[in-house]
Design a protein around this motif. Structure first.
Motif, PDB file in Angstrom:
ATOM      1  N   UNK A 115       0.718  -1.175  -0.039  1.00 40.69           N
ATOM      2  CA  UNK A 115       0.006   0.150  -0.075  1.00 40.69           C
ATOM      3  C   UNK A 115       0.955   1.140  -0.060  1.00 40.69           C
ATOM      4  N   UNK A 116       0.323   2.294   0.305  1.00 46.09           N
ATOM      5  CA  UNK A 116       0.955   3.634   0.239  1.00 46.09           C
ATOM      6  C   UNK A 116       2.030   3.834   1.221  1.00 46.09           C
ATOM      7  N   UNK A 117       1.584   3.032   2.105  1.00 43.23           N
ATOM      8  CA  UNK A 117       2.575   3.297   3.250  1.00 43.23           C
ATOM      9  C   UNK A 117       3.554   2.282   3.271  1.00 43.23           C
ATOM     10  N   UNK A 118       3.797   1.358   2.328  1.00 45.50           N
ATOM     11  CA  UNK A 118       4.688   0.340   2.075  1.00 45.50           C
ATOM     12  C   UNK A 118       4.396  -0.864   2.865  1.00 45.50           C
ATOM     13  N   UNK A 119       3.178  -1.055   3.403  1.00 47.92           N
ATOM     14  CA  UNK A 119       2.981  -2.234   4.062  1.00 47.92           C
ATOM     15  C   UNK A 119       2.636  -3.265   3.010  1.00 47.92           C
ATOM     16  N   UNK A 120       3.210  -4.506   3.167  1.00 48.84           N
ATOM     17  CA  UNK A 120       3.127  -5.513   2.077  1.00 48.84           C
ATOM     18  C   UNK A 120       2.178  -6.708   2.434  1.00 48.84           C
ATOM     19  N   UNK A 121       1.422  -7.031   1.678  1.00 44.89           N
ATOM     20  CA  UNK A 121       0.431  -7.982   2.148  1.00 44.89           C
ATOM     21  C   UNK A 121       0.378  -9.157   0.921  1.00 44.89           C
TER      22      UNK A 121
END
Length: 149
Positions: A115-121
């Motif tokens: 996502x935009x914050x760099x959180x990877x899923x």
């Protein structure tokens, strides 16, 4: 017409005079690079040097790094070692990826999203990341086709 055979780039086929000509260097320079361990050709039973196409490419790279980049021979040796290591690791990664793909059914393979914050899923194919609500990730799934309830 016979099928074309591809020359193995690691096959030791060039004598030192040919390798020197192909690389644009003097044969004595190739001998010096061999002594330093920069480019080490294979040897015949009579101890003659035999260079591969890959060796010739490495000789050209040594010359470029030395003349254009101003890197000393010790630095060039380390660069070539690291390039070989990266190449070997890339080949290993390719083999592992192929083996993993063969073991995992296509409908179970995962896709990774950031996502935009760099959180990877990690998601399954067809899933899309939703918006975060109070710190939890909500997954968006496409509607099923075929009129199921």
């Amino acid at each position: 017409m016979a099928p074309q055979q591809r020359l193995d780039e690691r096959a030791p086929v060039f004598v030192i005079s040919v390798a020197a000509e192909l690389s644009g260097m003097h044969p004595q320079t190739l001998r010096q690079y061999d002594r330093l361990g920069l480019v080490s050709p294979q040897r015949t039973s009579g101890r003659g040097r035999r260079y591969s196409a890959r060796d010739v490419a490495n000789l050209r790279e040594v010359q470029r790094l030395s003349q254009e980049e101003g890197i000393n021979l010790a630095g060039i040796k380390r660069i070539l070692e690291l390039q070989d290591e990266v190449g070997a690791l890339q080949e290993q990664l390719d083999r592992v990826s192929e083996a993993l793909a063969a073991m995992t059914p296509s409908d179970r393979r995962r896709v990774f999203s950031a996502d935009r914050t760099g959180e990877v899923s990690a998601l399954r194919r067809g899933e899309r990341p939703g918006r975060r609500q109070s710190g939890a990730l909500v997954l968006w799934r496409p509607p099923r086709r075929g009129g199921g309830a």
